[in-house]
Design a protein around this motif. Structure first.
Motif, PDB file in Angstrom:
ATOM      1  N   PHE A 177       0.624  -5.856   5.907  1.00  0.00           N
ATOM      2  CA  PHE A 177       0.953  -5.541   4.516  1.00  0.00           C
ATOM      3  C   PHE A 177       0.925  -4.029   4.299  1.00  0.00           C
ATOM      4  O   PHE A 177       1.831  -3.443   3.717  1.00  0.00           O
ATOM      5  N   PHE A 178      -0.141  -3.414   4.837  1.00  0.00           N
ATOM      6  CA  PHE A 178      -0.315  -1.981   4.679  1.00  0.00           C
ATOM      7  C   PHE A 178       0.835  -1.218   5.330  1.00  0.00           C
ATOM      8  O   PHE A 178       1.373  -0.269   4.766  1.00  0.00           O
TER       9      PHE A 178
ATOM     10  N   VAL B  68      -5.157  -6.778  -1.239  1.00  0.00           N
ATOM     11  CA  VAL B  68      -5.026  -8.128  -0.697  1.00  0.00           C
ATOM     12  C   VAL B  68      -6.327  -8.693  -0.129  1.00  0.00           C
ATOM     13  O   VAL B  68      -6.309  -9.724   0.529  1.00  0.00           O
TER      14      VAL B  68
ATOM     15  N   VAL C 185      -4.240   0.349  -1.052  1.00  0.00           N
ATOM     16  CA  VAL C 185      -3.209  -0.650  -0.783  1.00  0.00           C
ATOM     17  C   VAL C 185      -3.814  -1.838  -0.044  1.00  0.00           C
ATOM     18  O   VAL C 185      -3.548  -2.994  -0.371  1.00  0.00           O
ATOM     19  N   SER C 186      -4.674  -1.550   0.938  1.00  0.00           N
ATOM     20  CA  SER C 186      -5.280  -2.647   1.696  1.00  0.00           C
ATOM     21  C   SER C 186      -6.203  -3.486   0.811  1.00  0.00           C
ATOM     22  O   SER C 186      -6.282  -4.700   0.966  1.00  0.00           O
TER      23      SER C 186
ATOM     24  N   VAL D 140       3.937  -2.268   6.004  1.00  0.00           N
ATOM     25  CA  VAL D 140       5.178  -2.437   5.256  1.00  0.00           C
ATOM     26  C   VAL D 140       5.143  -1.594   3.989  1.00  0.00           C
ATOM     27  O   VAL D 140       6.102  -0.929   3.625  1.00  0.00           O
ATOM     28  N   GLN D 141       3.970  -1.623   3.341  1.00  0.00           N
ATOM     29  CA  GLN D 141       3.826  -0.950   2.056  1.00  0.00           C
ATOM     30  C   GLN D 141       3.936   0.561   2.192  1.00  0.00           C
ATOM     31  O   GLN D 141       4.610   1.221   1.411  1.00  0.00           O
TER      32      GLN D 141
ATOM     33  N   GLY E  66      -4.051   4.746   0.953  1.00  0.00           N
ATOM     34  CA  GLY E  66      -3.822   3.675   1.928  1.00  0.00           C
ATOM     35  C   GLY E  66      -4.891   2.599   1.843  1.00  0.00           C
ATOM     36  O   GLY E  66      -4.596   1.406   1.875  1.00  0.00           O
TER      37      GLY E  66
ATOM     38  N   PHE F  88       8.029  -8.013   3.466  1.00  0.00           N
ATOM     39  CA  PHE F  88       6.981  -7.854   2.462  1.00  0.00           C
ATOM     40  C   PHE F  88       6.597  -9.205   1.870  1.00  0.00           C
ATOM     41  O   PHE F  88       5.420  -9.554   1.772  1.00  0.00           O
TER      42      PHE F  88
ATOM     43  N   GLY G 128       5.358  -3.838  -6.516  1.00  0.00           N
ATOM     44  CA  GLY G 128       4.498  -3.796  -5.342  1.00  0.00           C
ATOM     45  C   GLY G 128       5.311  -3.776  -4.067  1.00  0.00           C
ATOM     46  O   GLY G 128       4.799  -3.474  -3.007  1.00  0.00           O
ATOM     47  N   ALA G 129       6.560  -4.116  -4.185  1.00  0.00           N
ATOM     48  CA  ALA G 129       7.363  -4.351  -2.982  1.00  0.00           C
ATOM     49  C   ALA G 129       8.044  -3.097  -2.482  1.00  0.00           C
ATOM     50  O   ALA G 129       8.174  -2.110  -3.184  1.00  0.00           O
ATOM     51  N   VAL G 130       8.471  -3.184  -1.271  1.00  0.00           N
ATOM     52  CA  VAL G 130       9.072  -2.022  -0.624  1.00  0.00           C
ATOM     53  C   VAL G 130      10.461  -1.734  -1.148  1.00  0.00           C
ATOM     54  O   VAL G 130      11.152  -2.597  -1.648  1.00  0.00           O
TER      55      VAL G 130
ATOM     56  N   ARG H 154       5.383   2.329   4.326  1.00  0.00           N
ATOM     57  CA  ARG H 154       6.639   2.873   4.799  1.00  0.00           C
ATOM     58  C   ARG H 154       7.496   3.356   3.624  1.00  0.00           C
ATOM     59  O   ARG H 154       8.412   4.147   3.773  1.00  0.00           O
TER      60      ARG H 154
ATOM     61  N   TYR I 110      -2.508   2.423  -7.801  1.00  0.00           N
ATOM     62  CA  TYR I 110      -1.382   2.600  -6.896  1.00  0.00           C
ATOM     63  C   TYR I 110      -0.075   2.700  -7.678  1.00  0.00           C
ATOM     64  O   TYR I 110       0.733   3.607  -7.476  1.00  0.00           O
TER      65      TYR I 110
END
Lengths: 282, 310
Positions: free
Chosen positions: B296-297, A120, A116-117, B299-300, A113, B227, A277-279, B302, A160
């Motif tokens: 961002f975190f 950005v 991921v942060s 959304v990511q 986690g 996102f 990178g996207a959901v 999930r 990641y």
């Protein structure tokens, strides 16, 4: 995708309208590139007289001027920094991702986690301490400090992406190898890596583009003229050639060329990398 | 994937027996993570801690919140932050345009690949190149204006980057031009992976273009849109340095018309030799980004991974 069940005149008009919008926007996307390339092949007078026309008498003067400037050196510098940092990043990230994917350890999800942060965190925030660190060691205007920083910045996303891929490798394969007595290293080398071609290529392409295009850090860390990368070089370049737009545009075309080649060959991987990178959705 | 595995397994298995079998050296995950851990702790951990310390100091002495007070009351910093906030208005425009392109591309069979590549091209170009090219084309007597004049549209031939009232709008337009391709590709990738049954059913029921997409497509695209929006918000707040630096020669001009927070930090640290003030500004920037980073975190996390693994 099924459409066009009933092609009434209204539906047809709708389709035409959509097509027109697409053509318009495609044109807007392409026009600056068109102007860049056509201008690079004109003389200054020709460009000023007919900026939009196709070059009737193509001139390579702009390319000659740009190439005789410092382009070859900048190009080489960019090549060194980009290939070294991306190579190191992919290697280190692959190893680390295996550490994340293969073992269940306490706090693993939290660490992922955090990664991921970190993806950005704006580089400008990290710039001041890193620069002072480099200055203390006397490493300003050396490639190694820039490469170190690039590697660090590219790692979170890289780990990641690869961790997610490695996790998807069926456990049964890994266990079969380990029952046969393969060490973790051996399993990684002979089973995991050979299965991971596409994500490794994707990661390489995405990182290559990032490192090749990076400006801020290169600007700060590489101050001597011989060490500048292409992106730093071209920002100063435009001032020196403000009276020769063809030379500027030729320089820009040269700077874009490697990317276009990479894109043409790796389009699939590139798109995959951007969307990775996207959901996925719920 | 399975076929590759079944062939790979018997080939590698006999090799493993000899050397590897006797001495199975398994140290757990730590040796694997160590190199990356050092790199990340250096670039992120060390830097963030050091930055925080510096923001409370002046020439090594503790000064409490003085740096922050100086930065916050600096009109130039206020202007910079205000401009970043204005740039956030490009986010809804980006989302709307990307959505429109993606749906149009999805609906168009003829030439889809061509349009897709065209729309995507700007995203591929290096920002310095984009900045230089637009900087030249948008001069008062540049290619765009001479084209407009030739078409008899003199009144539209503005001083795009030279007029302080216009420069930030022009900059926003260029950023939109560059960034919209990313959203289009993201949304299109998601659209293609959606189940088609619902759309087909709606079509048979006679639902029109707008109704169909508003009621069926849009709700399913929510996560990917979110996102993209968060991603672009982060860009507007803290990743626009390259555009401004290249198009204004590192000045944020004309005047301070395109000054943004990143440029303020860069100039404080490297041109005005005030790293403490730059550090305080950087901490403030990080805090203001934090809001988006958390988004961002969320959304990511999930979802496990991206649209990558088909």
């Amino acid at each position: 995708m099924s459409r066009g069940f009933h092609k009434t005149p209204i539906a047809k008009a709708g389709i035409t309208a959509r097509q027109l919008i697409l053509i318009l926007f495609a044109a807007m996307a392409v026009v600056p590139g068109y102007l860049m390339i056509t201008a690079s092949l004109k003389t200054q007078d020709d460009f000023l007289a007919h900026p939009w026309s196709i070059p009737m008498h193509p001139s390579l003067g702009g390319y000659k001027a740009a190439w005789n400037d410092q382009f070859p050196r900048w190009f080489t510098n960019s090549l060194i920094v980009t290939s070294a940092s991306v190579g190191l990043t992919v290697a280190i990230a692959a190893i680390a991702a295996w550490g994340f994917a293969h073992w269940q350890w306490r706090g693993r999800e939290s660490v992922l986690g955090v990664l991921v942060s970190l993806m950005v965190v704006p580089p400008v925030v990290l710039l001041i301490p890193l620069f002072q660190f480099g200055a203390k060691l006397g490493w300003i205007s050396t490639f190694r400090i820039l490469i170190m920083v690039y590697v660090g910045l590219m790692l979170p996303f890289s780990i990641y992406l690869l961790t997610n891929f490695f996790k998807a490798i069926p456990r049964s394969i890994i266990e079969a190898a380990q029952i046969d007595g393969a060490s973790d290293l051996r399993t990684f080398r002979s089973i995991v890596l050979p299965l991971s071609g596409p994500p490794l290529i994707t990661l390489t392409v995405v990182n290559l583009l990032w490192a090749w295009n990076e400006l801020l850090l290169a600007l700060v860390f590489l101050q001597s003229d011989e060490k500048k990368t292409l992106m730093v070089g071209i920002t100063g370049f435009q001032n020196r050639y403000s009276l020769s737009i063809p030379t500027i545009m030729a320089g820009m075309t040269i700077a874009t060329f490697p990317l276009l080649i990479a894109y043409l060959f790796g389009q699939r991987y590139f798109v995959a990398g951007l969307t990775s990178g996207a959901v996925k959705g719920e | 994937m399975t076929s590759a595995v079944t062939t790979a397994y018997p080939v590698t298995a006999p090799e493993l027996s000899g050397a590897a079998r006797g001495r199975r050296r398994n140290f757990g995950p730590w040796p694997w993570i160590l190199p990356a851990g050092i790199g990340i702790l250096f670039v992120f951990g060390y830097s963030l801690v050091d930055l925080l310390q510096q923001s409370f100091k002046y020439r090594g002495a503790w000064v409490g919140l003085d740096n922050f007070r100086l930065v916050v009351t600096d009109p130039l910093f206020q202007t910079a932050i205000f401009h970043n906030a204005l740039l956030l208005f490009t986010v809804p425009i980006l989302v709307a345009l990307a959505l429109l392109f993606a749906i149009l591309l999805f609906e168009t069979r003829r030439g889809m690949r061509f349009y897709q590549s065209a729309v995507f091209l700007p995203y591929l170009l290096p920002i310095p190149v984009v900045g230089v090219v637009f900087g030249q084309l948008l001069q008062l007597n540049g290619a765009l204006n001479s084209g407009l004049r030739a078409l008899g549209l003199q009144s539209f031939a503005l001083d795009w980057l030279g007029d302080p009232n216009q420069a930030l709008v022009t900059m926003s337009a260029i950023i939109i031009w560059k960034e919209v391709g990313f959203g289009t590709i993201l949304i299109l990738a998601r659209l293609i992976s959606l189940p088609t049954e619902l759309l087909e059913a709606a079509q048979i029921d006679g639902a029109g273009f707008f109704k169909k997409h508003l009621k069926i497509t849009l709700p399913q695209l929510r996560p990917v849109i979110l996102f993209y929006a968060i991603n672009e918000a982060i860009v507007m707040v803290s990743w626009v340095f390259n555009y401004v630096y290249v198009m204004t020669n590192g000045q944020g001009g004309p005047g301070d018309a395109t000054m943004v927070s990143e440029l303020y930090i860069y100039r404080s640290a490297f041109q005005n030799q005030a790293p403490e003030l730059a550090a305080a500004a950087a901490v403030l920037l990080l805090i203001s980004t934090l809001f988006f980073i958390v988004g961002f975190f969320k959304v990511q996390s999930r979802s496990q991974s991206g649209v990558l693994d088909e």
